[in-house]
Each structure stands twice: as C-alpha cells, then as structure tokens.
Design a protein around this motif. Structure first.
Motif, PDB file in Angstrom:
ATOM      1  N   THR A 188      -0.194  -5.997  25.938  1.00  0.00           N
ATOM      2  CA  THR A 188       0.490  -5.928  27.232  1.00  0.00           C
ATOM      3  C   THR A 188      -0.520  -5.894  28.369  1.00  0.00           C
ATOM      4  OG1 THR A 188       2.356  -4.758  26.239  1.00  0.00           O
ATOM      5  CG2 THR A 188       2.122  -4.603  28.632  1.00  0.00           C
ATOM      6  N   ILE A 189      -1.593  -5.096  28.182  1.00  0.00           N
ATOM      7  CA  ILE A 189      -2.668  -5.054  29.175  1.00  0.00           C
ATOM      8  C   ILE A 189      -3.267  -6.456  29.345  1.00  0.00           C
ATOM      9  CG2 ILE A 189      -4.933  -4.118  29.723  1.00  0.00           C
ATOM     10  CD1 ILE A 189      -2.869  -1.983  29.905  1.00  0.00           C
ATOM     11  N   SER A 190      -3.489  -7.123  28.224  1.00  0.00           N
ATOM     12  CA  SER A 190      -4.069  -8.471  28.276  1.00  0.00           C
ATOM     13  C   SER A 190      -3.157  -9.439  29.013  1.00  0.00           C
ATOM     14  CB  SER A 190      -4.348  -8.973  26.858  1.00  0.00           C
ATOM     15  OG  SER A 190      -5.307  -8.159  26.215  1.00  0.00           O
ATOM     16  N   THR A 191      -1.848  -9.310  28.782  1.00  0.00           N
ATOM     17  CA  THR A 191      -0.891 -10.163  29.492  1.00  0.00           C
ATOM     18  C   THR A 191      -0.979  -9.935  30.989  1.00  0.00           C
ATOM     19  OG1 THR A 191       0.646 -10.204  27.618  1.00  0.00           O
ATOM     20  CG2 THR A 191       1.560 -10.691  29.798  1.00  0.00           C
ATOM     21  N   LEU A 192      -1.058  -8.668  31.368  1.00  0.00           N
ATOM     22  CA  LEU A 192      -1.159  -8.330  32.788  1.00  0.00           C
ATOM     23  C   LEU A 192      -2.405  -8.944  33.408  1.00  0.00           C
ATOM     24  CD1 LEU A 192      -0.298  -6.594  35.282  1.00  0.00           C
ATOM     25  CD2 LEU A 192      -1.716  -4.781  34.325  1.00  0.00           C
ATOM     26  N   VAL A 193      -3.546  -8.779  32.732  1.00  0.00           N
ATOM     27  CA  VAL A 193      -4.808  -9.286  33.273  1.00  0.00           C
ATOM     28  C   VAL A 193      -4.837 -10.813  33.258  1.00  0.00           C
ATOM     29  CG1 VAL A 193      -7.313  -9.337  32.912  1.00  0.00           C
ATOM     30  CG2 VAL A 193      -6.057  -7.184  32.675  1.00  0.00           C
ATOM     31  N   ASP A 194      -4.323 -11.429  32.183  1.00  0.00           N
ATOM     32  CA  ASP A 194      -4.294 -12.889  32.112  1.00  0.00           C
ATOM     33  C   ASP A 194      -3.396 -13.486  33.196  1.00  0.00           C
ATOM     34  OD1 ASP A 194      -5.973 -12.753  29.971  1.00  0.00           O
ATOM     35  OD2 ASP A 194      -4.415 -13.074  28.452  1.00  0.00           O
ATOM     36  N   THR A 195      -2.343 -12.766  33.571  1.00  0.00           N
ATOM     37  CA  THR A 195      -1.421 -13.245  34.602  1.00  0.00           C
ATOM     38  C   THR A 195      -2.139 -13.463  35.926  1.00  0.00           C
ATOM     39  OG1 THR A 195       0.472 -12.159  33.562  1.00  0.00           O
ATOM     40  CG2 THR A 195       0.681 -12.681  35.902  1.00  0.00           C
ATOM     41  N   VAL A 196      -3.136 -12.632  36.193  1.00  0.00           N
ATOM     42  CA  VAL A 196      -3.871 -12.759  37.454  1.00  0.00           C
ATOM     43  C   VAL A 196      -5.203 -13.482  37.250  1.00  0.00           C
ATOM     44  CG1 VAL A 196      -2.785 -10.743  38.477  1.00  0.00           C
ATOM     45  CG2 VAL A 196      -4.878 -10.440  37.151  1.00  0.00           C
ATOM     46  N   LYS A 262      -5.592  -6.519  42.318  1.00  0.00           N
ATOM     47  CA  LYS A 262      -5.058  -7.773  41.791  1.00  0.00           C
ATOM     48  C   LYS A 262      -3.577  -7.641  41.453  1.00  0.00           C
ATOM     49  CE  LYS A 262      -8.028 -11.285  40.588  1.00  0.00           C
ATOM     50  NZ  LYS A 262      -7.759 -12.691  40.250  1.00  0.00           N
ATOM     51  N   ALA A 263      -3.220  -6.525  40.816  1.00  0.00           N
ATOM     52  CA  ALA A 263      -1.830  -6.330  40.405  1.00  0.00           C
ATOM     53  C   ALA A 263      -0.908  -6.284  41.612  1.00  0.00           C
ATOM     54  CB  ALA A 263      -1.699  -5.052  39.591  1.00  0.00           C
ATOM     55  N   LYS A 264      -1.333  -5.581  42.641  1.00  0.00           N
ATOM     56  CA  LYS A 264      -0.491  -5.437  43.835  1.00  0.00           C
ATOM     57  C   LYS A 264      -0.271  -6.768  44.539  1.00  0.00           C
ATOM     58  CE  LYS A 264      -0.656  -0.948  45.825  1.00  0.00           C
ATOM     59  NZ  LYS A 264      -1.222  -0.075  46.861  1.00  0.00           N
ATOM     60  N   SER A 265      -1.312  -7.606  44.567  1.00  0.00           N
ATOM     61  CA  SER A 265      -1.225  -8.834  45.353  1.00  0.00           C
ATOM     62  C   SER A 265      -0.711 -10.039  44.564  1.00  0.00           C
ATOM     63  CB  SER A 265      -2.608  -9.167  45.937  1.00  0.00           C
ATOM     64  OG  SER A 265      -3.551  -9.377  44.895  1.00  0.00           O
ATOM     65  N   ASP A 266      -0.946 -10.033  43.218  1.00  0.00           N
ATOM     66  CA  ASP A 266      -0.713 -11.258  42.463  1.00  0.00           C
ATOM     67  C   ASP A 266       0.426 -11.214  41.451  1.00  0.00           C
ATOM     68  OD1 ASP A 266      -2.923 -11.967  43.879  1.00  0.00           O
ATOM     69  OD2 ASP A 266      -4.194 -12.435  42.173  1.00  0.00           O
ATOM     70  N   ILE A 267       0.932 -10.029  41.102  1.00  0.00           N
ATOM     71  CA  ILE A 267       1.963  -9.951  40.064  1.00  0.00           C
ATOM     72  C   ILE A 267       3.333  -9.728  40.693  1.00  0.00           C
ATOM     73  CG2 ILE A 267       2.757  -8.737  38.005  1.00  0.00           C
ATOM     74  CD1 ILE A 267      -0.058  -8.025  37.360  1.00  0.00           C
ATOM     75  N   PRO A 268       4.300 -10.599  40.433  1.00  0.00           N
ATOM     76  CA  PRO A 268       5.654 -10.418  40.979  1.00  0.00           C
ATOM     77  C   PRO A 268       6.291  -9.143  40.449  1.00  0.00           C
ATOM     78  CG  PRO A 268       5.352 -12.629  40.065  1.00  0.00           C
ATOM     79  CD  PRO A 268       4.177 -11.816  39.626  1.00  0.00           C
TER      80      PRO A 268
END
Length: 341
Positions: A188-196, A262-268
């Motif tokens: 799940t962490i990897s998915t989050l990081v790969d998303t951005v 990154k999470a705040k700016s790039d993940i819906p």
C-alpha cells in the motif's frame, strides 16, 4: 564456555555491523536476513542509561499520511461534499491523551512488520509525540500453550494474531494502553509512492541500507528517486541507527516532509479514501473525519541512545540478533510520551 565465546564473537560482530562500513555491509545484511528466519525464547532485558532526543516538526511519517494526517488532507473536501450518504456515528467522549499505533508490514515477507510508530496526542495542548520501535526489539509476542509468554522480535508479532496482537504486544512492551491501531501493507505504501512517481530526496553521502524484499539498497550521494520500499528502508535505517551519521533522525524528518508534501499536492482525495480501506484498523475514516485533530506541534522521541544490541546463541555457528531496552529506560520514554507541558 564455547557458547560464551560464540556470544562474545557475535556481539562484537554486531557492534561492527552497526557501523555499516563499505567492506562489510553486504555480509552484514545477508547475515541478518538469515538470523530472522529463526524464533527462539530469550532471557530478560539488560540495562543501559537513558537519553531523550526530541525533534519538533510539522509532519512525521508516511503512515501518518494515510492514517492520521489524511483527515487533514480530506477535511475541507469532506465538509463541502453534499449528499455523501455517510451515516453519522455516535459521538463518544475520548480521553485527554489518545494513543495510536501505526505498523508497516510486508505480505511478501510472510507478514513481518518492519516499522512500528507509537503516537500520543494531547487534545488540550494539540501536540503529537511519536516514537519508532525497532523491528528487532525483543518483545512479548504471544502466549504459549502452557501459559508462559513467548518472547521474540517484534518483527514476528503479526503472525500470532494479526493487527490485534501487534497492538497487544506493543502495549505490553511499554505498559501503555493503545486506543487506535492501523496496520499498513508495504504494498500500500508502494502504491502511494508510485502514484506520485516516487519521492525525490537528496543524500549527502553514499549509503547502503537494509531493505525488506531484498538484502539492501545502495544509494549514491545526490538526488535519489525513491520507491515505496526505498522510503521505508531509509526510515528503518534512521530509527534503528543502521544509517550511522549518514542518515539520522533529522534526515528522516526531511524525507517524511517530502512524502507528505507530495501526498497533499498530488494524490486525489478519492484515492486516499481507497487506500484507507486497505488498512487493518479499529477505527473508520468517517470517525477520523468527524473527530478531526488539530496539531500545532510534533515531537519525535528517539530510542537510539537506549538500544542494547544482544545475541541469543542458537547453535555453535548461529546466533539471533535483538535490540533490547532497560525497563527503567522504557518507563522514562513512556513518561515523556504522556507528559505534555
């Protein structure tokens, strides 16, 4: 006598391993991988003096990005949404100090847990404190059939009852009740990081750090594009002292800020909500959003000065590496976690 010589040899080797020189790092990580395949009971904790090193920061860990700080990312959108269909939960009066345990595990590595973050939050002071518990920590991970307690690495606690047992193990270890918990898969962490598209982070020197699904990462000085496992590996190195002075807790906090930014700016927000459904937790996203926590400051409580390397002798040629803590040291850390001036 032979066992004692072996233990002295292994203990000396462990102290050298923790320096992670270029000449011996590969052998060290290979050895630790082999040692972790065993489980064995061990004697009581040994002693060392106490030291506390807090850092005040705005954001702490990638786990918080999904579990604790995610409500702050979603909060405004949540309030603006109409006809969401969310059923309100009864309002329950919570204690002044809330405790939360956030754990990162890997299904690929037989559900071993590699990152354990214990948080305390003061509603009055609006302050958060966090301590990272090394995965090699010697801990009471299960009850034997004869009523005795099985001690082993915190790494293996999930195997003996899932997320609830991880919570129970840490609670026993530090003698502190835990209100909430969340277990997050490395995937799940990897998915989050790969998303951005990964996390860019600049290293001041070359560094070799212990990995999870492979032996190690060799990272060169300069700007690095980190994947999810790379981010967690650096967190492990910083919190356990494996990165020496090359990557310490101050560097860790910079990395975590980069992840949060990154999470705040790039993940819906819709994707963050989906990621939350993949957690093993005893609370809900609805509850977190309704009980939004305002955080004015955050402190990281360091365990590094109290870590005691120890070896359990398994045979004439094998030993098992642990990190232990003197009980008075643990009590002092708990006092620090639960005292908000």
């Amino acid at each position: 006598m032979e066992d004692r010589r072996l233990k002295d040899k292994l203990f000396t080797m462990s102290e050298q391993d923790l320096q992670f020189t270029k000449e011996d790092r590969h052998a060290v990580f290979e050895q630790l991988h082999q040692l972790e395949t065993h489980t064995a009971p061990k004697k009581s904790l040994t002693t060392l003096s106490k030291k506390f090193a807090p850092f005040t920061v705005s954001l702490i860990v990638v786990g918080l990005c999904i579990f604790l700080f995610m409500p702050s990312i979603l909060h405004s959108n949540f309030n603006k949404e109409a006809n969401t269909g969310i059923v309100g939960e009864p309002v329950v009066e919570e204690p002044e100090i809330l405790t939360t345990l956030i754990t990162v595990k890997s299904k690929e590595m037989d559900n071993r847990i590699y990152l354990n973050l214990l948080l305390t939050y003061s509603k009055n002071k609006k302050m958060l404190k966090v301590v990272s518990l090394p995965y090699n920590t010697y801990a009471p991970i299960a009850n034997n059939s004869d009523g005795t307690t099985l001690y082993d690495k915190l790494l293996f606690a999930y195997r003996f009852g899932g997320a609830e047992n991880v919570k129970a193990t840490v609670s026993k270890l530090v003698n502190l009740p835990i209100d909430y918990y969340a277990v997050i898969d490395l995937e799940t962490i990897s998915t989050l990081v790969d998303t951005v598209d990964g996390i860019d982070y600049e290293l001041s020197e070359d560094i070799r750090v212990r990995a999870i699904t492979k032996v190690a990462f060799d990272l060169e000085k300069g700007l690095q594009g980190l994947n999810g496992e790379g981010v967690v590996a650096l967190m492990m190195a910083a919190s356990e002292g494996n990165g020496s002075d090359v990557f310490d807790e101050e560097n860790l906090l910079k990395l975590l800020n980069a992840v949060m930014s990154k999470a705040k700016s790039d993940i819906p927000s819709t994707q963050l909500k989906e990621l939350f459904t993949q957690l093993e937790t005893n609370t809900s996203l609805d509850n977190l959003l309704k009980n939004y926590l305002e955080i004015h400051s955050t402190k990281l409580v360091s365990l590094r000065a109290g870590m005691i390397p120890d070896i359990e002798v398994l045979s004439d040629t094998e030993g098992k590496y642990y990190i232990t803590f003197e009980q008075d040291f643990v009590k002092s850390i708990v006092r620090e976690l639960t005292t908000f001036d």
